[in-house]
Design a protein around this motif. Structure first.
Motif, PDB file in Angstrom:
ATOM      1  N   THR A   1      89.909   2.703 -38.921  1.00 55.38           N
ATOM      2  CA  THR A   1      91.058   2.850 -38.019  1.00 55.38           C
ATOM      3  C   THR A   1      92.108   3.778 -38.614  1.00 55.38           C
ATOM      4  OG1 THR A   1      90.728   0.639 -37.090  1.00 55.38           O
ATOM      5  CG2 THR A   1      92.906   1.628 -36.834  1.00 55.38           C
TER       6      THR A   1
ATOM      7  N   LEU B   1      95.706   5.082 -27.172  1.00 56.59           N
ATOM      8  CA  LEU B   1      95.589   3.625 -27.176  1.00 56.59           C
ATOM      9  C   LEU B   1      94.139   3.195 -27.019  1.00 56.59           C
ATOM     10  CD1 LEU B   1      97.150   0.959 -27.274  1.00 56.59           C
ATOM     11  CD2 LEU B   1      97.352   1.070 -24.789  1.00 56.59           C
TER      12      LEU B   1
ATOM     13  N   GLY C   1      89.559  -1.138 -33.212  1.00 57.69           N
ATOM     14  CA  GLY C   1      89.844  -2.528 -33.549  1.00 57.69           C
ATOM     15  C   GLY C   1      88.684  -3.474 -33.341  1.00 57.69           C
ATOM     16  N   SER C   2      87.631  -3.011 -32.674  1.00 55.50           N
ATOM     17  CA  SER C   2      86.484  -3.879 -32.400  1.00 55.50           C
ATOM     18  C   SER C   2      85.491  -3.941 -33.555  1.00 55.50           C
ATOM     19  CB  SER C   2      85.762  -3.389 -31.139  1.00 55.50           C
ATOM     20  OG  SER C   2      85.217  -2.091 -31.341  1.00 55.50           O
TER      21      SER C   2
ATOM     22  N   ASN D   1      92.253   0.812 -29.712  1.00 59.63           N
ATOM     23  CA  ASN D   1      91.612  -0.437 -29.296  1.00 59.63           C
ATOM     24  C   ASN D   1      90.126  -0.442 -29.624  1.00 59.63           C
ATOM     25  OD1 ASN D   1      94.023  -1.446 -28.308  1.00 59.63           O
ATOM     26  ND2 ASN D   1      93.668  -0.718 -26.214  1.00 59.63           N
TER      27      ASN D   1
ATOM     28  N   MET E   1      98.468  -2.574 -35.702  1.00 61.26           N
ATOM     29  CA  MET E   1      97.350  -3.471 -35.980  1.00 61.26           C
ATOM     30  C   MET E   1      97.466  -4.234 -37.291  1.00 61.26           C
ATOM     31  SD  MET E   1      94.238  -0.995 -34.682  1.00 61.26           S
ATOM     32  CE  MET E   1      93.083  -2.362 -34.644  1.00 61.26           C
TER      33      MET E   1
END
Length: 467
Positions: free
Chosen positions: A365, A346, A353-354, A350, A387
């Motif tokens: 990703t 996770l 995702g930035s 995450n 996502m």
């Protein structure tokens, strides 16, 4: 710390795979080692409830495909059809174009809907004959098959029926023909660059005086055809065409016959609960299995005597290869499921995702998660399930069509998925009788080209607005 545990498990599995150790043994060790460092109490529940569940579930669905694929490749070999096709190919394109020939055969099969794993089993006898006659190093066969089967026809060319091109449709509301221009350009880029690389490797080997192979590489060699006159090449290629055509027809017919679901009562007295099959989830598998059976029957019709004379011993080796390949891939599938359930995974999701640019964010990703899990379809499924709403929102804000999101996700899934622990790579090496040390370098080079192609089509979209 959670991230480092996931990274350590991945690096450990890649290392032992590269060193030639069995992934069947070390995939659970790597996965459960990561669980032990995360939460020792979860080791036993994770092993039984997740690793074994996913591994057995994979075998339940796909082992018949492995088995029939291996048998199909073996009867093609025993019949002499592989040698006939090789001889005809040499006459048409020349022995020095063996790499191009194998890439095109793989591409034809995968774009026709044949499973990537089946292509490996079916094409290897052809490749071995063609490379032997052309005196091209056997160690280049895995890279050649990878280019033809694991790249542009798997997820780049519009309309390909492979699962990597189907998964995005459920998230983005697209079709398999999404972004046809970008997909085609990406496929051409991969093909040209990949062929150029492999040809440079062939020329370097020729200059160095390297032949087809030595005692270290001549493992799991197809049995040379011992019959007399070679079959007609048009008859020899017929089973391949039968597999492709029947696969397509069954894909259309099966839902028409069985509907969206089908149930039956397994007990004569009706006391047991009905067994319900969701046809949409298994239609592709049934279609491939039926197509392979038809292909095997086609070979038997035209070459009964040579096939049956060597079938007893040949089928044993084919079944052994199918068991090894299936278990390798299933262990990888279990490993990916466990890693995806850890907190460190996770953290990775995450962090990815930035990335600010919507398409670059999606590409990095998807390919990163595919690399971590060792599975293109698995990594993409995890990425899009977690996502896709973010990807869609960012794309809408930037005016990016869903078709472009689809094509980028599909192509990115087939980028870094082919790291050393990938099930398809391990299957490919097992079938060809080669090790990571001997042949993985060229597979990795194809992987880099495939990953680079994703960013090429992103650049083409931003530069010219192509879809």
């Amino acid at each position: 710390m959670a991230f480092l545990i996931v990274l350590a498990a991945l690096c450990f599995l890649m290392y032992v795979a590269y060193r030639g150790h069995s992934v069947i043994l070390f995939a659970p060790i790597a996965a459960l080692g990561a669980v032990l460092l995360t939460d020792p109490q979860l080791v036993a529940p994770m092993f039984t409830g997740l690793f074994m569940d996913k591994m057995v579930g994979f075998l339940k669905l796909y082992f018949p495909v492995f088995l029939l694929g291996a048998l199909f490749g073996k009867v093609i070999e025993l019949s002499g059809f592989s040698k006939a096709i090789v001889a005809a190919t040499i006459r048409v394109v020349g022995a020095q174009r063996a790499i191009l020939s194998i890439v095109l055969v793989c591409a034809l099969l995968t774009y026709g809907g044949v499973s990537l794993f089946v292509v490996v089993f079916a094409v290897y006898p052809f490749a071995a004959e063609l490379f032997r006659q052309g005196n091209i190093p056997k160690r280049l066969i895995p890279g050649t098959i990878a280019l033809g089967a694991f790249t542009f026809t798997m997820d780049a060319l519009p309309g390909t029926p492979q699962i990597q091109n189907i998964i995005p449709t459920t998230f983005f509301g697209t079709t398999t023909w999404a972004a046809p221009v970008l997909g085609t350009l990406g496929g051409v880029f991969i093909l040209i660059l990949g062929l150029s690389y492999l040809e440079s490797r062939r020329r370097a080997a020729l200059t160095a005086g390297e032949g087809y192979g030595d005692a270290a590489t001549l493992v799991n060699e197809p049995v040379p055809f011992s019959g007399g006159k070679l079959p007609n090449p048009l008859i020899a290629i017929l089973p391949l065409l039968v597999v492709g055509v029947i696969n397509k027809l069954f894909t259309v017919w099966i839902p028409q016959v069985y509907g969206t679901s089908y149930s039956f009562d397994p007990a004569v007295v009706g006391s047991a609960a009905p067994v319900v099959q969701e046809i949409s989830k298994i239609v592709a598998i049934w279609a491939v299995e039926g197509a392979l059976l038809a292909g095997i029957a086609c070979v038997l019709i035209f070459a009964w005597k040579p096939v049956t004379s060597g079938f007893a011993e040949g089928s044993k080796s084919a079944i052994g290869g199918a068991l090894l390949a299936g278990m390798n891939t299933a262990s990888e599938y279990g490993f990916g499921a466990v890693i995806a359930a850890l907190p460190g995974f996770l953290v990775v999701a995450n962090a990815l995702g930035s990335i600010p640019n919507p398409l670059v964010n999606e590409a990095v990703t998807v390919t990163a998660l595919a690399g971590i899990t060792g599975s293109a379809s698995g990594g993409m499924s995890i990425a899009l399930a977690a996502m896709s709403e973010t990807f869609i929102a960012n794309a809408n804000a930037a005016g990016i069509p869903m078709e472009v999101l689809h094509r980028v996700a599909a192509m990115a899934s087939g980028g870094m998925d082919t790291l050393p622990h990938n099930g398809a790579v391990i299957t490919l090496l097992a079938v060809t009788g080669l090790t990571h040390r001997q042949a993985y370098k060229d597979v990795f080079a194809v992987t880099i080209i495939k990953t680079l192609a994703v960013f090429v089509i992103i650049g083409l979209y931003y530069a010219f607005g192509l879809v």
